[in-house]
Design a protein around this motif. Structure first.
Motif, PDB file in Angstrom:
ATOM      1  N   THR A  59       9.232  13.722   0.181  1.00  0.00           N
ATOM      2  CA  THR A  59      10.307  12.777  -0.050  1.00  0.00           C
ATOM      3  C   THR A  59      10.542  12.561  -1.527  1.00  0.00           C
ATOM      4  O   THR A  59       9.682  12.816  -2.364  1.00  0.00           O
ATOM      5  CB  THR A  59       9.965  11.418   0.590  1.00  0.00           C
ATOM      6  N   GLY A  60      11.728  12.059  -1.829  1.00  0.00           N
ATOM      7  CA  GLY A  60      12.061  11.733  -3.204  1.00  0.00           C
ATOM      8  C   GLY A  60      11.724  10.304  -3.550  1.00  0.00           C
ATOM      9  O   GLY A  60      12.084   9.817  -4.602  1.00  0.00           O
ATOM     10  N   HIS A  61      11.099   9.577  -2.627  1.00  0.00           N
ATOM     11  CA  HIS A  61      10.646   8.224  -2.917  1.00  0.00           C
ATOM     12  C   HIS A  61       9.323   8.012  -2.208  1.00  0.00           C
ATOM     13  O   HIS A  61       8.922   8.787  -1.347  1.00  0.00           O
ATOM     14  CB  HIS A  61      11.672   7.176  -2.445  1.00  0.00           C
ATOM     15  N   ALA A  62       8.623   6.948  -2.554  1.00  0.00           N
ATOM     16  CA  ALA A  62       7.329   6.656  -1.945  1.00  0.00           C
ATOM     17  C   ALA A  62       7.462   5.414  -1.090  1.00  0.00           C
ATOM     18  O   ALA A  62       7.508   4.309  -1.617  1.00  0.00           O
ATOM     19  CB  ALA A  62       6.271   6.437  -3.038  1.00  0.00           C
ATOM     20  N   PRO A  63       7.584   5.525   0.251  1.00  0.00           N
ATOM     21  CA  PRO A  63       7.778   4.350   1.092  1.00  0.00           C
ATOM     22  C   PRO A  63       6.500   3.541   1.217  1.00  0.00           C
ATOM     23  O   PRO A  63       5.403   4.090   1.227  1.00  0.00           O
ATOM     24  CB  PRO A  63       8.175   4.955   2.451  1.00  0.00           C
ATOM     25  N   ALA A  64       6.640   2.232   1.326  1.00  0.00           N
ATOM     26  CA  ALA A  64       5.472   1.367   1.449  1.00  0.00           C
ATOM     27  C   ALA A  64       4.929   1.395   2.869  1.00  0.00           C
ATOM     28  O   ALA A  64       5.593   1.806   3.809  1.00  0.00           O
ATOM     29  CB  ALA A  64       5.859  -0.068   1.079  1.00  0.00           C
ATOM     30  N   PRO A  80       0.837  -1.204   0.000  1.00  0.00           N
ATOM     31  CA  PRO A  80       0.000   0.000   0.000  1.00  0.00           C
ATOM     32  C   PRO A  80       0.868   1.249   0.000  1.00  0.00           C
ATOM     33  O   PRO A  80       1.756   1.394   0.835  1.00  0.00           O
ATOM     34  CB  PRO A  80      -0.795  -0.119   1.303  1.00  0.00           C
ATOM     35  N   MET A  81       0.651   2.151  -0.937  1.00  0.00           N
ATOM     36  CA  MET A  81       1.405   3.387  -1.039  1.00  0.00           C
ATOM     37  C   MET A  81       0.497   4.559  -0.669  1.00  0.00           C
ATOM     38  O   MET A  81      -0.704   4.545  -0.943  1.00  0.00           O
ATOM     39  CB  MET A  81       1.928   3.589  -2.456  1.00  0.00           C
ATOM     40  N   ASP A  82       1.065   5.582  -0.050  1.00  0.00           N
ATOM     41  CA  ASP A  82       0.301   6.757   0.358  1.00  0.00           C
ATOM     42  C   ASP A  82      -0.362   7.406  -0.862  1.00  0.00           C
ATOM     43  O   ASP A  82       0.267   7.572  -1.916  1.00  0.00           O
ATOM     44  CB  ASP A  82       1.223   7.760   1.047  1.00  0.00           C
ATOM     45  N   GLU A  83      -1.624   7.791  -0.708  1.00  0.00           N
ATOM     46  CA  GLU A  83      -2.347   8.394  -1.831  1.00  0.00           C
ATOM     47  C   GLU A  83      -1.680   9.685  -2.317  1.00  0.00           C
ATOM     48  O   GLU A  83      -1.845  10.081  -3.474  1.00  0.00           O
ATOM     49  CB  GLU A  83      -3.794   8.687  -1.429  1.00  0.00           C
ATOM     50  N   ALA A 112       7.790  -7.808   3.347  1.00  0.00           N
ATOM     51  CA  ALA A 112       8.761  -7.076   2.540  1.00  0.00           C
ATOM     52  C   ALA A 112       8.443  -5.592   2.587  1.00  0.00           C
ATOM     53  O   ALA A 112       7.315  -5.190   2.894  1.00  0.00           O
ATOM     54  CB  ALA A 112       8.746  -7.579   1.087  1.00  0.00           C
ATOM     55  N   ASP A 113       9.446  -4.777   2.311  1.00  0.00           N
ATOM     56  CA  ASP A 113       9.278  -3.332   2.189  1.00  0.00           C
ATOM     57  C   ASP A 113       9.671  -2.921   0.782  1.00  0.00           C
ATOM     58  O   ASP A 113      10.648  -3.422   0.225  1.00  0.00           O
ATOM     59  CB  ASP A 113      10.147  -2.581   3.203  1.00  0.00           C
ATOM     60  N   ALA A 114       8.906  -1.992   0.214  1.00  0.00           N
ATOM     61  CA  ALA A 114       9.162  -1.538  -1.154  1.00  0.00           C
ATOM     62  C   ALA A 114       9.460  -0.050  -1.157  1.00  0.00           C
ATOM     63  O   ALA A 114       8.771   0.728  -0.499  1.00  0.00           O
ATOM     64  CB  ALA A 114       7.955  -1.828  -2.039  1.00  0.00           C
ATOM     65  N   GLU A 115      10.478   0.335  -1.915  1.00  0.00           N
ATOM     66  CA  GLU A 115      10.840   1.733  -2.086  1.00  0.00           C
ATOM     67  C   GLU A 115      10.861   2.021  -3.582  1.00  0.00           C
ATOM     68  O   GLU A 115      11.662   1.441  -4.320  1.00  0.00           O
ATOM     69  CB  GLU A 115      12.200   2.006  -1.472  1.00  0.00           C
ATOM     70  N   LEU A 116       9.972   2.902  -4.037  1.00  0.00           N
ATOM     71  CA  LEU A 116       9.926   3.251  -5.447  1.00  0.00           C
ATOM     72  C   LEU A 116      10.951   4.338  -5.745  1.00  0.00           C
ATOM     73  O   LEU A 116      11.049   5.325  -5.011  1.00  0.00           O
ATOM     74  CB  LEU A 116       8.535   3.742  -5.846  1.00  0.00           C
ATOM     75  N   ARG A 166      -5.180   6.545   3.832  1.00  0.00           N
ATOM     76  CA  ARG A 166      -5.762   6.239   2.535  1.00  0.00           C
ATOM     77  C   ARG A 166      -4.621   5.875   1.588  1.00  0.00           C
ATOM     78  O   ARG A 166      -3.677   6.648   1.414  1.00  0.00           O
ATOM     79  CB  ARG A 166      -6.566   7.431   2.015  1.00  0.00           C
ATOM     80  N   THR A 167      -4.704   4.712   0.991  1.00  0.00           N
ATOM     81  CA  THR A 167      -3.577   4.173   0.243  1.00  0.00           C
ATOM     82  C   THR A 167      -4.009   3.634  -1.113  1.00  0.00           C
ATOM     83  O   THR A 167      -5.176   3.337  -1.352  1.00  0.00           O
ATOM     84  CB  THR A 167      -2.893   3.030   1.019  1.00  0.00           C
ATOM     85  N   VAL A 168      -3.017   3.514  -1.988  1.00  0.00           N
ATOM     86  CA  VAL A 168      -3.189   2.892  -3.292  1.00  0.00           C
ATOM     87  C   VAL A 168      -2.357   1.617  -3.299  1.00  0.00           C
ATOM     88  O   VAL A 168      -1.153   1.649  -3.002  1.00  0.00           O
ATOM     89  CB  VAL A 168      -2.726   3.827  -4.427  1.00  0.00           C
ATOM     90  N   GLU A 169      -2.995   0.496  -3.637  1.00  0.00           N
ATOM     91  CA  GLU A 169      -2.290  -0.774  -3.655  1.00  0.00           C
ATOM     92  C   GLU A 169      -1.532  -0.940  -4.970  1.00  0.00           C
ATOM     93  O   GLU A 169      -2.071  -0.674  -6.046  1.00  0.00           O
ATOM     94  CB  GLU A 169      -3.283  -1.927  -3.493  1.00  0.00           C
TER      95      GLU A 169
END
Length: 434
Positions: A327-332, A37-40, A106-110, A83-86
């Motif tokens: 931030t410069g990335h979108a943390p999960a 889930p990523m922050d909207e 797991a953790d994802a960093e875009l 509120r998140t986007v999967e």
């Protein structure tokens, strides 16, 4: 077996009730993917095919390349999260994907954008308006910067600063301001670079007329500026050791020196001053006063004589807390812990402690909020703060430079955080009674 009647186009399940347990699960290990889930707030910048970096709890210290393959067409509103986007990600290396067990955390960093070979400063060093304090000629000078990419850790500098400039990275003391006299900071103020020395520390409790040896002849040294993790099974003495380190309890025998001072011999009034000025605590539980607002709960500890918190709250919070969303990335997993007062920020009007023990500081937070708390504390550690963590989580312990494992009140293992698997093996054996 289930006898089900459906019409064309309908979905069905062999379960009669949602709580029914399926007879078996069929899993194709060739089709492993990661759902996050990523922050909207970041949803408008997420696209299929974007590169990502994954960390997996079962393989600490490793990073895996991945890419976005699916982005949900809607925003989910969950009680335990923002509120998140999967999104779904696939690993670039199919051999790695096959090796992962389904259900692994797991953790994802875009990676939204990246540059190599740039001048950068810690994001925590930025003042309002994109300025920093620079040491020049024995005084602090405020300089405006031109900024580029940024994330929680670092911000790119495109102009206004020369490589090698001495930039102030610790901004949470009132005397740190433009025009103040200053000099290069020495790492730690303990004699010989040592913050803590324990010699023969023992602690015994009387439980039902029987002695319980919580700590037995513990010898340890902690360097100034060190990041130490303490692990062990339940009843191993972790809490007792942390209470003694935090001057909340006294040992029955032994010497405890904090910054060269034998605190075991101090009276209660002197210990209170040590706790106020030298030690900071981050507890597992929020310990909120129900009748107070969130702001009043944050303000309460700073009502001690000699501290002057700003009445409008403007003096609260270092830059890393205020800019966590930019931030410069979108943390999960961007969920927040329930009833948590606004972030882990520290008012600027209180002196920063030198050695803050933490007791499972992220135990009541989701993964991302817990990681954000750790990152704030680790940035303070990078600026010279001594950090001691008690945890059951190997993923937290491996972030430390050094790890101790306790069993039956004794230190049974000392190792590097990078070799956390050694501590986990010993911890597993201890929990199994081996």
């Amino acid at each position: 077996m289930a006898d089900t009647f459906i019409e064309e186009g309908e979905w069905t399940s062999p379960r009669r009730r949602p709580s029914d347990t399926p007879v078996l699960d069929l899993i194709d290990t060739r089709s492993i993917y990661v759902s996050a889930p990523m922050d909207e707030v970041d949803s408008g910048r997420i696209r299929k095919g974007q590169p990502a970096r994954l960390t997996v709890d079962s393989q600490p210290g490793k990073h895996f390349a991945a890419r976005v393959v699916e982005v949900a067409p809607y925003v989910a509103d969950r009680l335990e999260q923002n509120r998140t986007v999967e999104i779904e990600l696939e690993l670039d290396d199919a051999a790695v994907a096959v090796s992962l067990l389904p259900g692994t955390s797991a953790d994802a960093e875009l990676i939204l954008s990246a540059k190599d070979g740039v001048l950068r400063v810690p994001t925590s060093a930025l003042l309002e308006g994109g300025k920093v304090l620079v040491l020049e000629g024995g005084r602090l000078v405020e300089k405006p910067l031109q900024l580029g990419l940024r994330n929680w850790d670092f911000t790119e500098v495109t102009g206004g600063l020369e490589e090698g400039a001495r930039v102030v990275v610790s901004l949470d003391r009132p005397e740190i301001k433009a025009g103040a006299k200053a000099g290069p900071r020495r790492r730690g103020r303990a004699e010989g670079g040592r913050m803590i020395r324990l010699e023969g520390i023992s602690r015994t409790f009387d439980v039902g007329g029987e002695p319980v040896h919580a700590l037995v002849d513990v010898h340890e040294e902690v360097a100034a500026g060190e990041h130490l993790a303490i692990m062990g099974p339940s009843g191993s003495g972790k809490s007792t050791l942390l209470h003694i380190l935090g001057c909340l309890d006294r040992p029955d025998r032994g010497v405890y020196e904090l910054v060269g001072r034998d605190v075991a011999r101090l009276d209660e009034a002197e210990l209170s001053l040590v706790r106020r000025h030298t030690i900071g605590f981050v507890f597992q539980f929020f310990h909120l006063v129900p009748r107070l607002t969130a702001f009043e709960n944050v303000e309460l500890p700073w009502s001690s004589p000699g501290y002057r918190p700003a009445s409008d709250g403007s003096g609260y919070g270092p830059p890393e807390g205020r800019r966590a969303r930019a931030t410069g990335h979108a943390p999960a997993r961007p969920a927040l812990g329930r009833r948590a007062p606004a972030r882990g920020d520290r008012p600027r009007d209180r002196p920063r402690p030198e050695a803050p023990p933490r007791r499972r500081a992220t135990g009541n937070l989701d993964t991302t909020s817990g990681r954000h708390v750790l990152e704030i504390l680790e940035r303070m550690n990078a600026a010279g703060l001594t950090l001691i963590v008690v945890t059951h989580d190997p993923a937290v312990a491996r972030r430390a430079r050094r790890v101790l494992v306790l069993k039956d009140g004794r230190v049974v293992h000392r190792g590097d955080g990078a070799h956390i698997h050694e501590a986990v093996e010993i911890l597993t054996a201890a929990e199994n009674g081996e």
